[in-house]
Write a protein that holds these residues in place. Structure first.
Motif, PDB file in Angstrom:
ATOM      1  N   ILE A   1       0.824  -1.214   0.000  1.00  0.00           N
ATOM      2  CA  ILE A   1       0.000   0.000   0.000  1.00  0.00           C
ATOM      3  C   ILE A   1       0.861   1.268   0.000  1.00  0.00           C
ATOM      4  CG2 ILE A   1      -1.887  -1.183   1.160  1.00  0.00           C
ATOM      5  CD1 ILE A   1      -1.090   0.330   3.718  1.00  0.00           C
ATOM      6  N   ALA A   2       2.183   1.093  -0.156  1.00  0.00           N
ATOM      7  CA  ALA A   2       3.072   2.263  -0.162  1.00  0.00           C
ATOM      8  C   ALA A   2       2.943   3.001  -1.489  1.00  0.00           C
ATOM      9  CB  ALA A   2       4.517   1.838   0.061  1.00  0.00           C
ATOM     10  N   ALA A   3       2.605   4.283  -1.426  1.00  0.00           N
ATOM     11  CA  ALA A   3       2.460   5.071  -2.650  1.00  0.00           C
ATOM     12  C   ALA A   3       3.831   5.415  -3.221  1.00  0.00           C
ATOM     13  CB  ALA A   3       1.684   6.352  -2.371  1.00  0.00           C
ATOM     14  N   PRO A   4       4.036   5.222  -4.529  1.00  0.00           N
ATOM     15  CA  PRO A   4       5.280   5.652  -5.161  1.00  0.00           C
ATOM     16  C   PRO A   4       5.272   7.173  -5.329  1.00  0.00           C
ATOM     17  CG  PRO A   4       3.785   4.849  -6.828  1.00  0.00           C
ATOM     18  CD  PRO A   4       3.088   4.649  -5.498  1.00  0.00           C
ATOM     19  N   THR A   5       6.368   7.718  -5.820  1.00  0.00           N
ATOM     20  CA  THR A   5       6.424   9.157  -6.115  1.00  0.00           C
ATOM     21  C   THR A   5       6.975   9.358  -7.522  1.00  0.00           C
ATOM     22  OG1 THR A   5       8.697   9.520  -5.323  1.00  0.00           O
ATOM     23  CG2 THR A   5       6.935   9.656  -3.684  1.00  0.00           C
ATOM     24  N   ILE A   6       6.633  10.519  -8.088  1.00  0.00           N
ATOM     25  CA  ILE A   6       7.154  10.899  -9.403  1.00  0.00           C
ATOM     26  C   ILE A   6       7.444  12.390  -9.390  1.00  0.00           C
ATOM     27  CG2 ILE A   6       4.852  11.301 -10.391  1.00  0.00           C
ATOM     28  CD1 ILE A   6       6.012  10.192 -13.065  1.00  0.00           C
ATOM     29  N   ALA A   7       8.512  12.776 -10.085  1.00  0.00           N
ATOM     30  CA  ALA A   7       8.891  14.191 -10.182  1.00  0.00           C
ATOM     31  C   ALA A   7       9.342  14.489 -11.601  1.00  0.00           C
ATOM     32  CB  ALA A   7      10.007  14.524  -9.196  1.00  0.00           C
ATOM     33  N   ILE A   8       9.090  15.715 -12.032  1.00  0.00           N
ATOM     34  CA  ILE A   8       9.598  16.217 -13.304  1.00  0.00           C
ATOM     35  C   ILE A   8      10.854  17.021 -13.008  1.00  0.00           C
ATOM     36  CG2 ILE A   8       9.141  17.741 -15.264  1.00  0.00           C
ATOM     37  CD1 ILE A   8       6.145  17.136 -14.848  1.00  0.00           C
ATOM     38  N   THR A   9      11.928  16.738 -13.746  1.00  0.00           N
ATOM     39  CA  THR A   9      13.185  17.454 -13.547  1.00  0.00           C
ATOM     40  C   THR A   9      13.135  18.779 -14.304  1.00  0.00           C
ATOM     41  OG1 THR A   9      14.381  15.366 -13.335  1.00  0.00           O
ATOM     42  CG2 THR A   9      15.679  17.339 -13.783  1.00  0.00           C
ATOM     43  N   GLY A  10      13.122  19.873 -13.544  1.00  0.00           N
ATOM     44  CA  GLY A  10      13.037  21.195 -14.162  1.00  0.00           C
ATOM     45  C   GLY A  10      14.279  22.000 -13.886  1.00  0.00           C
ATOM     46  N   PRO A  11      14.371  23.219 -14.416  1.00  0.00           N
ATOM     47  CA  PRO A  11      13.342  23.817 -15.270  1.00  0.00           C
ATOM     48  C   PRO A  11      13.340  23.241 -16.680  1.00  0.00           C
ATOM     49  CG  PRO A  11      15.207  25.304 -15.031  1.00  0.00           C
ATOM     50  CD  PRO A  11      15.485  24.149 -14.126  1.00  0.00           C
ATOM     51  N   LEU A  12      12.161  23.146 -17.265  1.00  0.00           N
ATOM     52  CA  LEU A  12      12.041  22.673 -18.640  1.00  0.00           C
ATOM     53  C   LEU A  12      12.542  23.741 -19.605  1.00  0.00           C
ATOM     54  CD1 LEU A  12       8.479  21.059 -18.420  1.00  0.00           C
ATOM     55  CD2 LEU A  12      10.703  19.928 -18.175  1.00  0.00           C
ATOM     56  N   ALA A  13      13.109  23.286 -20.710  1.00  0.00           N
ATOM     57  CA  ALA A  13      13.662  24.203 -21.731  1.00  0.00           C
ATOM     58  C   ALA A  13      14.693  25.141 -21.125  1.00  0.00           C
ATOM     59  CB  ALA A  13      12.549  24.997 -22.403  1.00  0.00           C
ATOM     60  N   GLY A  14      15.262  24.744 -19.989  1.00  0.00           N
ATOM     61  CA  GLY A  14      16.337  25.519 -19.369  1.00  0.00           C
ATOM     62  C   GLY A  14      15.877  26.577 -18.415  1.00  0.00           C
ATOM     63  N   ASP A  15      14.660  27.126 -18.640  1.00  0.00           N
ATOM     64  CA  ASP A  15      14.179  28.217 -17.788  1.00  0.00           C
ATOM     65  C   ASP A  15      12.666  28.207 -17.632  1.00  0.00           C
ATOM     66  OD1 ASP A  15      13.495  28.863 -20.360  1.00  0.00           O
ATOM     67  OD2 ASP A  15      14.525  30.792 -20.402  1.00  0.00           O
ATOM     68  N   ASP A  16      12.050  27.064 -17.969  1.00  0.00           N
ATOM     69  CA  ASP A  16      10.587  26.927 -17.913  1.00  0.00           C
ATOM     70  C   ASP A  16       9.872  27.887 -18.852  1.00  0.00           C
ATOM     71  OD1 ASP A  16      10.423  24.761 -16.199  1.00  0.00           O
ATOM     72  OD2 ASP A  16      10.284  25.977 -14.387  1.00  0.00           O
ATOM     73  N   VAL A  17      10.586  28.352 -19.880  1.00  0.00           N
ATOM     74  CA  VAL A  17       9.987  29.234 -20.881  1.00  0.00           C
ATOM     75  C   VAL A  17      10.409  28.758 -22.272  1.00  0.00           C
ATOM     76  CG1 VAL A  17       9.792  31.578 -21.775  1.00  0.00           C
ATOM     77  CG2 VAL A  17      10.046  31.215 -19.311  1.00  0.00           C
ATOM     78  N   ILE A  18       9.451  28.596 -23.153  1.00  0.00           N
ATOM     79  CA  ILE A  18       9.747  28.269 -24.549  1.00  0.00           C
ATOM     80  C   ILE A  18       9.759  29.573 -25.335  1.00  0.00           C
ATOM     81  CG2 ILE A  18       8.908  27.111 -26.625  1.00  0.00           C
ATOM     82  CD1 ILE A  18       7.690  24.990 -24.812  1.00  0.00           C
ATOM     83  N   ASN A  19      10.926  29.921 -25.877  1.00  0.00           N
ATOM     84  CA  ASN A  19      11.029  31.154 -26.659  1.00  0.00           C
ATOM     85  C   ASN A  19      10.820  30.860 -28.143  1.00  0.00           C
ATOM     86  OD1 ASN A  19      13.479  30.181 -27.670  1.00  0.00           O
ATOM     87  ND2 ASN A  19      14.680  31.235 -26.096  1.00  0.00           N
ATOM     88  N   ALA A  20      10.973  31.890 -28.964  1.00  0.00           N
ATOM     89  CA  ALA A  20      10.690  31.748 -30.395  1.00  0.00           C
ATOM     90  C   ALA A  20      11.563  30.681 -31.044  1.00  0.00           C
ATOM     91  CB  ALA A  20      10.889  33.091 -31.089  1.00  0.00           C
ATOM     92  N   THR A  21      12.827  30.604 -30.643  1.00  0.00           N
ATOM     93  CA  THR A  21      13.727  29.596 -31.211  1.00  0.00           C
ATOM     94  C   THR A  21      13.332  28.193 -30.765  1.00  0.00           C
ATOM     95  OG1 THR A  21      15.553  31.181 -31.249  1.00  0.00           O
ATOM     96  CG2 THR A  21      16.126  28.840 -31.368  1.00  0.00           C
ATOM     97  N   GLU A  22      13.061  28.046 -29.475  1.00  0.00           N
ATOM     98  CA  GLU A  22      12.736  26.725 -28.916  1.00  0.00           C
ATOM     99  C   GLU A  22      11.387  26.203 -29.398  1.00  0.00           C
ATOM    100  OE1 GLU A  22      15.153  27.430 -24.709  1.00  0.00           O
ATOM    101  OE2 GLU A  22      13.073  28.097 -24.936  1.00  0.00           O
ATOM    102  N   LYS A  23      10.513  27.100 -29.858  1.00  0.00           N
ATOM    103  CA  LYS A  23       9.192  26.647 -30.304  1.00  0.00           C
ATOM    104  C   LYS A  23       9.274  25.837 -31.595  1.00  0.00           C
ATOM    105  CE  LYS A  23       4.461  28.270 -29.933  1.00  0.00           C
ATOM    106  NZ  LYS A  23       3.826  27.539 -31.006  1.00  0.00           N
ATOM    107  N   GLY A  24      10.419  25.867 -32.238  1.00  0.00           N
ATOM    108  CA  GLY A  24      10.603  25.048 -33.432  1.00  0.00           C
ATOM    109  C   GLY A  24      11.503  23.849 -33.189  1.00  0.00           C
ATOM    110  N   GLN A  25      11.749  23.530 -31.924  1.00  0.00           N
ATOM    111  CA  GLN A  25      12.657  22.438 -31.584  1.00  0.00           C
ATOM    112  C   GLN A  25      11.947  21.400 -30.711  1.00  0.00           C
ATOM    113  OE1 GLN A  25      15.771  24.539 -29.530  1.00  0.00           O
ATOM    114  NE2 GLN A  25      16.708  25.306 -31.413  1.00  0.00           N
TER     115      GLN A  25
END
Length: 308
Positions: free
Chosen positions: A128-152
């Motif tokens: 009955i032990a609940a597992p855990t999950i985490a997302i490794t951030g920041p995403l895209a380096g700074d948690d922001v998708i800029n104009a260049t990254e929007k095409g990648q």
């Protein structure tokens, strides 16, 4: 097998023969538990609050014979009908099982002749032990998708605890879902460039990750929203410099202040100002910036050329 008894009295009168045939039945019946119990032989946190049905089959057992089912330290009874049987362990009793480890589950039956079947066994685990999950951030380096990254492509990775290798992670980015596989409590998925390009052009996009362990215990959802900002900022120099865009003989021995404005630039961003061959930096505050070129550097400027 025929069993008879005869007797006569002293006068020779015979009694009517007594007869009591007897059958011989030494064939052992069989009993089996139909598994896996609880779907996977594991009781998870959700199932620990629910009734548990245990069913099985027999061979060579007459209808109406009683099956004794033992779960841990408690015993339940079922009745054989057409060589099948079933018993339900109440939710309360399931809840009283240990919170971890293995619990013995056995079933016993005898035929009418008293021949016992070899005990059936199907132990069940409790997890009955609940597992855990985490997302490794920041995403895209700074948690922001800029104009260049929007095409990648966008890689989203993370970690888990208490999750077995091979378990599937469901990653949702905006309205689209992707899957990754847990290996050594780590996972990673790549959102294709085309899908990144389809994200909104501004605002926040939800990014979540979900996983369950093999027992079916779900982890609390991980979340790491990411912003999309593809609007190009602007920068301007406030002129004329030196009052008239000309450095005269007097001004060539004095510091030169260069100021300007920006739009769409956050506080703290660095402005790079190049004067001739030298570079200076300023910091944006409320979309304004300013830098002072030292008098010595102004004095080193050429005497007749446009420098900025």
């Amino acid at each position: 097998m025929s069993v008879t008894a005869d007797v006569s009295d002293k006068a020779g009168n015979p009694a009517t023969q007594a007869s009591n045939p007897i059958s011989v039945d030494i064939a052992a019946p069989t009993i089996a538990i139909t598994g896996p119990l609880a779907g996977d032989d594991v009781i998870n946190a959700t199932e620990k609050g629910q009734p548990l049905t245990i069913s099985g089959t027999t061979t060579g057992v007459e209808n109406g014979q009683q099956v004794t089912v033992t779960v841990g330290v408690k015993t339940y009874t079922a009745t054989v009908t057409d060589n099948a049987w079933s018993v339900t362990v109440p939710a309360e009793a399931v809840g009283e099982l240990p919170t971890t480890g293995s619990v013995s589950v056995t079933a016993d039956v005898s035929d009418k002749a008293g021949n016992p079947a070899t005990q059936a066994s199907n132990p069940i685990s409790v997890d009955i032990a609940a597992p855990t999950i985490a997302i490794t951030g920041p995403l895209a380096g700074d948690d922001v998708i800029n104009a260049t990254e929007k095409g990648q492509p966008l890689t989203i990775s993370g970690t888990t605890t208490g999750v077995e290798n091979g378990q599937q992670v469901t990653v949702t980015v905006g309205v689209k879902t992707y899957t990754a596989t847990v290996t050594d409590n780590a996972w990673s998925v790549t959102v294709p460039a085309e899908a990144v390009g389809e994200l909104p052009t501004t605002g926040s996009v939800s990014v979540t990750a979900d996983v369950s362990d093999k027992a079916g215990n779900p982890a609390t959802q991980a979340s790491n929203p990411i912003s999309v900002d593809i609007a190009a900022p602007t920068i301007a120099i406030t002129g004329p410099l030196a009052g008239d865009d000309v450095i005269n003989a007097t001004e060539k021995g004095q510091p030169l202040t260069i100021s300007g404005t920006t739009t769409g630039v956050e506080n703290g961003q660095q402005v790079t100002v190049t004067v001739g061959v030298k570079t200076y930096t300023a910091t944006v505050t409320d979309n304004a910036w300013s830098v002072t070129v030292p008098a010595e550097a102004v004095g080193e400027l050429p005497t007749t050329v446009l420098c900025l």
